[in-house]
Design an enzyme around this catalytic site. Structure first.
Site, PDB file in Angstrom:
ATOM      1  N   GLU A 214       0.812  -1.220   0.000  1.00  0.00           N
ATOM      2  CA  GLU A 214       0.000   0.000   0.000  1.00  0.00           C
ATOM      3  C   GLU A 214       0.845   1.270   0.000  1.00  0.00           C
ATOM      4  O   GLU A 214       0.360   2.351  -0.357  1.00  0.00           O
ATOM      5  CB  GLU A 214      -0.943   0.014   1.210  1.00  0.00           C
ATOM      6  CG  GLU A 214      -2.186  -0.831   1.044  1.00  0.00           C
ATOM      7  CD  GLU A 214      -1.911  -2.320   1.144  1.00  0.00           C
ATOM      8  OE1 GLU A 214      -2.724  -3.104   0.640  1.00  0.00           O
ATOM      9  OE2 GLU A 214      -0.874  -2.710   1.716  1.00  0.00           O
ATOM     10  N   ASN A 291      -1.439  -7.953  -3.171  1.00  0.00           N
ATOM     11  CA  ASN A 291      -2.080  -7.015  -4.089  1.00  0.00           C
ATOM     12  C   ASN A 291      -1.075  -6.102  -4.787  1.00  0.00           C
ATOM     13  O   ASN A 291       0.110  -6.091  -4.469  1.00  0.00           O
ATOM     14  CB  ASN A 291      -3.080  -6.153  -3.320  1.00  0.00           C
ATOM     15  CG  ASN A 291      -2.427  -5.401  -2.172  1.00  0.00           C
ATOM     16  OD1 ASN A 291      -2.214  -5.970  -1.099  1.00  0.00           O
ATOM     17  ND2 ASN A 291      -2.088  -4.145  -2.381  1.00  0.00           N
ATOM     18  N   ASP A 336      -7.595  -5.226  -4.113  1.00  0.00           N
ATOM     19  CA  ASP A 336      -6.836  -5.708  -2.956  1.00  0.00           C
ATOM     20  C   ASP A 336      -7.195  -7.154  -2.634  1.00  0.00           C
ATOM     21  O   ASP A 336      -7.230  -7.547  -1.468  1.00  0.00           O
ATOM     22  CB  ASP A 336      -7.061  -4.805  -1.735  1.00  0.00           C
ATOM     23  CG  ASP A 336      -6.150  -5.159  -0.563  1.00  0.00           C
ATOM     24  OD1 ASP A 336      -5.059  -5.687  -0.796  1.00  0.00           O
ATOM     25  OD2 ASP A 336      -6.545  -4.922   0.603  1.00  0.00           O
ATOM     26  N   LYS A 363      -8.762 -13.706  -0.582  1.00  0.00           N
ATOM     27  CA  LYS A 363      -9.723 -12.637  -0.320  1.00  0.00           C
ATOM     28  C   LYS A 363     -10.872 -12.600  -1.319  1.00  0.00           C
ATOM     29  O   LYS A 363     -11.954 -12.121  -1.006  1.00  0.00           O
ATOM     30  CB  LYS A 363      -9.014 -11.278  -0.341  1.00  0.00           C
ATOM     31  CG  LYS A 363      -8.279 -10.907   0.933  1.00  0.00           C
ATOM     32  CD  LYS A 363      -7.801  -9.468   0.824  1.00  0.00           C
ATOM     33  CE  LYS A 363      -7.034  -9.023   2.050  1.00  0.00           C
ATOM     34  NZ  LYS A 363      -6.602  -7.609   1.924  1.00  0.00           N
ATOM     35  N   ASP A 426      -9.214 -13.391   5.351  1.00  0.00           N
ATOM     36  CA  ASP A 426      -7.956 -12.645   5.385  1.00  0.00           C
ATOM     37  C   ASP A 426      -6.860 -13.537   5.962  1.00  0.00           C
ATOM     38  O   ASP A 426      -6.836 -14.731   5.695  1.00  0.00           O
ATOM     39  CB  ASP A 426      -8.141 -11.341   6.168  1.00  0.00           C
ATOM     40  CG  ASP A 426      -7.155 -10.253   5.767  1.00  0.00           C
ATOM     41  OD1 ASP A 426      -6.150 -10.564   5.099  1.00  0.00           O
ATOM     42  OD2 ASP A 426      -7.380  -9.087   6.111  1.00  0.00           O
ATOM     43  N   ALA A 578      -6.026  -4.579  11.382  1.00  0.00           N
ATOM     44  CA  ALA A 578      -6.557  -3.558  10.485  1.00  0.00           C
ATOM     45  C   ALA A 578      -8.011  -3.214  10.751  1.00  0.00           C
ATOM     46  O   ALA A 578      -8.406  -2.044  10.705  1.00  0.00           O
ATOM     47  CB  ALA A 578      -6.397  -4.025   9.037  1.00  0.00           C
TER      48      ALA A 578
END
Length: 722
Positions: A214, A291, A336, A363, A426, A578
């Site tokens: 990210e 990702n 993602d 995911k 996840d 998260a």
């Protein structure tokens, strides 16, 4: 201590012996370990491969190289599991996210807490033998997407290996807790590389990946010699600068699937931040790849190409790091949809043939069964509702993407995508029970809006800002709107039949991000929940057989082990990660605080559970002096820069401070906090990001949100209770 002169394994009678020397019990234990446990963490590949011959130990992250997280222990059964009680607990130093899987070898437990601190505990009673703090650079904690978490250690021939949040891999002497060697795994110190995953040790090499997609990094996996720390090989997961020749065959293949050169500046992503598995017979290491950076494929690769090896399972030679095969779960990933989720190796009978398979529920919402020798897709079905794809084309192995629901970059319209960025599953480990033939998956139900940004995103010089290149759906500010949204975000435990590709049974939970799972020969499935419980279910039908409070949310997967003929079950408790930071408001429905501790149960256990002190009421906020425009500007800055840690719209889940509840003195020193940072807590300085006017805008927004909290207090209590 070394003068004690013992030269024998520590038996229980040795630990129970009381010397005339007046040493604290923990010091005695450490002394005995130093002097007598010549075989501390004496684990190698042969021992891990033969793990079923010593089921009392848990010697690798998934117990075995196949990562099934299944234990042959059966002292605890469906008939007596209701007699489980707390045997012992150990309070960790920092109340932040806890995600580790403990390792247990010959009566010693090795585990980690926040900021990669390593603990060695007596597995019989939880007494501390030693503690190692790698002193992670907390100035860089803001460069970690999902708090200062760590998923555990690996052990090999007398050493304990830990990946440190700031990017180091370190080896610790298993007897003394002293540093043996340390290497910096970062390929580029100008980029935000981190480590949160647990290492694996394969053929004498420590395997570790990195996080940071990210923030704009290039993904890779590295192998280091377990004895010396010397780098053995490095496998890049995405191509580098297109002006330079590819490093190897894998990058030749990958480079053809990327377009333009923006990805080189953005890093490309593809970090392998969690999952690995190993087949000793094939000598293949399986890597789960994450990702892209940026998320939006239009800004990353001109919305062209599969962008290998994003969102892929990649098989490589464990000795050389050479590419063998890959299967991409989400070509050209735009949501993602990482494939870093737990992978399990097993043998299944499919269409009358025994197949060596790899199973994953990444995911994107589908459960995949793949031939682990060749990468051939054998089957795939969705485990939760999915709208981004209509299914998987079994001829090509590719998803049938629903552009109307998912392709936000094509027409510039907001798209409601299911599942969204935290996926259907996840990092929370699943488990496989070869007796029932079921995989036990901690699953999510969630949706979010995705929207293309028409202006090309510039790389932000401040590393703490997400580098996504798009807008994702935001949450309402108030509790009433959040309650409606929360009804569409939930979790469940799914017992999935990988042969029939359908659920055998399910158990619903109030929120997403519940704990990983453990299955046992006692025909049990153990799991912790976000709302602060530890639970045992019947493996064949999901009937709840046992439950106890855990004083905090539980996200890590439990383990079981035995010492001196007595079976134990351990949960690492400590709400965080998260979901409880970024989506703090929704996580409040769990109704728990972060309270980090190791909880270990046995039949007839009578220890008392430690619980956190009640939260103090929010202080009265100062007067709001900013106008509506100032507050609006501050809100945009806050959600761009601060929400990942302190929660969207300043609603914290409790892991990090709720800035609506700042004490008067914190309001007075607000500028100093933002400019100076808070190193002990891991908050970086924002001096390069904001000028004084912007700091005031953020401050005024937080004051406004503090007043909102005062007015909405009863509604928030109702929200948390539903």
């Amino acid at each position: 201590m070394s003068s004690i002169g013992l030269n024998m394994p520590i038996a229980r009678s040795t630990l129970d012996w009381q010397p005339t020397l007046r040493l604290p019990r923990t010091a005695l234990l450490a002394a005995l370990l130093l002097a007598g446990a010549a075989q501390a963490a004496d684990v190698d590949g042969k021992r891990i491969i033969a793990a079923d011959q010593e089921p009392g130990n848990w010697m690798s992250h998934g117990r075995t190289y196949d990562e099934q997280r299944y234990s042959p222990l059966e002292q605890i059964t469906q008939q007596n599991v209701d007699q489980l009680g707390l045997a012992w607990s150990y309070k960790l130093d920092i109340d932040r996210g806890v995600e580790a899987t403990p390792i247990v070898v010959d009566g010693v437990m090795y585990t980690t807490g926040p900021f990669s601190v390593v603990y060695a505990l007596d597995a019989r009673n939880g007494k501390l033998l030693w503690k190692y703090d790698p002193k992670s650079d907390r100035n860089r904690a803001g460069e970690a997407c999902c708090d200062a978490v760590n998923r555990g250690v690996a052990v090999w021939k007398g050493k304990v290996y830990v990946g440190v949040l700031d990017g180091r891999l370190e080896a610790i002497d298993a007897k003394t807790g002293q540093l043996a060697w340390s290497v910096d795994t970062r390929a580029d110190h100008k980029r935000s590389y981190t480590i949160t995953g647990a290492p694996r040790v394969v053929n004498g090499k420590v395997i570790i990946g990195n996080g940071g997609a990210e923030f704009g990094v290039r993904g890779y996996v590295t192998a280091y010699d377990a004895e010396s720390g010397k780098q053995a090989w490095r496998f890049y997961t995405v191509p580098g600068d297109p002006k330079l020749p590819p490093e190897d065959k894998a990058m030749e293949i990958a480079a053809k699937t990327w377009h333009g050169d923006a990805f080189a500046e953005q890093g490309g992503g593809g970090t392998a931040w969690d999952s690995f598995a190993f087949d000793p017979e094939l000598n293949l290491l399986y890597i789960g790849v994450g990702n892209g950076s940026l998320w939006d494929p239009k800004w990353r690769s001109q919305a062209k190409g599969d962008n290998l090896f994003l969102s892929s399972i990649v098989a490589i030679d464990a000795d050389t790091g050479e590419y063998a095969w890959h299967y991409q779960t989400t070509p050209g990933d735009a949501w993602d949809f990482t494939a870093t989720q737990h992978m399990i190796l097993a043998e299944l009978e499919i269409d009358g043939k025994q197949r060596k398979v790899l199973m994953q529920a990444p995911k994107n919402g589908f459960f995949y069964v793949i031939d682990r020798a060749t990468g051939e897709l054998l089957s795939a079905e969705n485990i939760v509702p999915v709208n981004w794809a209509k299914g998987i084309d079994m001829k090509t192995g590719r998803p049938i993407v629903d552009d109307e629901a998912a392709a936000y970059w094509k027409d510039g319209k907001r798209k409601l995508v299911t599942p969204a960025f935290w996926g259907a599953h996840d990092w929370h480990p699943m488990s496989f029970n070869p007796k029932t033939g079921l995989v036990y998956i901690p699953a999510h139900i969630m949706s979010a809006y995705y929207e293309h940004i028409p202006e090309a995103p510039a790389r932000n010089p401040f590393k703490s800002m997400y580098q996504l290149g798009l807008r994702t759906g935001m949450m309402p500010e108030g509790p009433d709107g959040l309650l409606e949204m929360a009804k569409t975000w939930s979790g469940k435990l799914i017992a999935w039949d990988p042969v029939k590709q359908k659920a055998a049974w399910e158990v619903p939970y109030i929120t997403i991000f519940n704990g990983g799972t453990l299955s046992t020969a006692g025909n049990l499935v153990f799991e912790g929940s976000a709302d602060g419980r530890v639970i045992a279910y019947a493996a064949e039908d999901g009937k709840k057989l046992w439950e106890q409070p855990a004083a905090s949310g539980v996200m890590a997967a439990p383990i079981t082990y035995s010492v001196d003929g007595e079976q134990y079950v351990t949960f690492m408790a400590g709400w965080g990660g998260a979901f409880s930071t970024f989506a703090g408001a929704l996580s409040l429905r769990a109704g728990v605080q972060p309270y980090a501790q190791v909880l270990t149960y046995k039949l007839g256990g009578t220890a008392k559970l430690q619980e956190p002190a009640p939260l103090a009421d929010a202080p009265k906020p100062p007067a709001l002096t900013g106008d509506a425009a100032t507050v609006e500007a501050g809100g945009k800055l806050y959600d761009s820069y601060c929400s990942q840690c302190h929660g969207i719209h300043a609603v914290s889940g409790g892991v990090l401070p709720d800035l609506r509840k700042m004490a008067p003195e914190k309001h007075q020193m607000f500028l100093g906090i933002l400019y100076g940072g808070r190193v002990p807590d891991g908050m970086p300085s924002f001096a390069e990001a904001f000028d004084a006017k912007q700091v005031d805008q953020i401050h005024q927004y937080l004051i406004k949100r503090a007043h909102d909290l005062q007015e909405e207090g009863d509604a928030w209590k109702k929200f948390s209770a539903n």
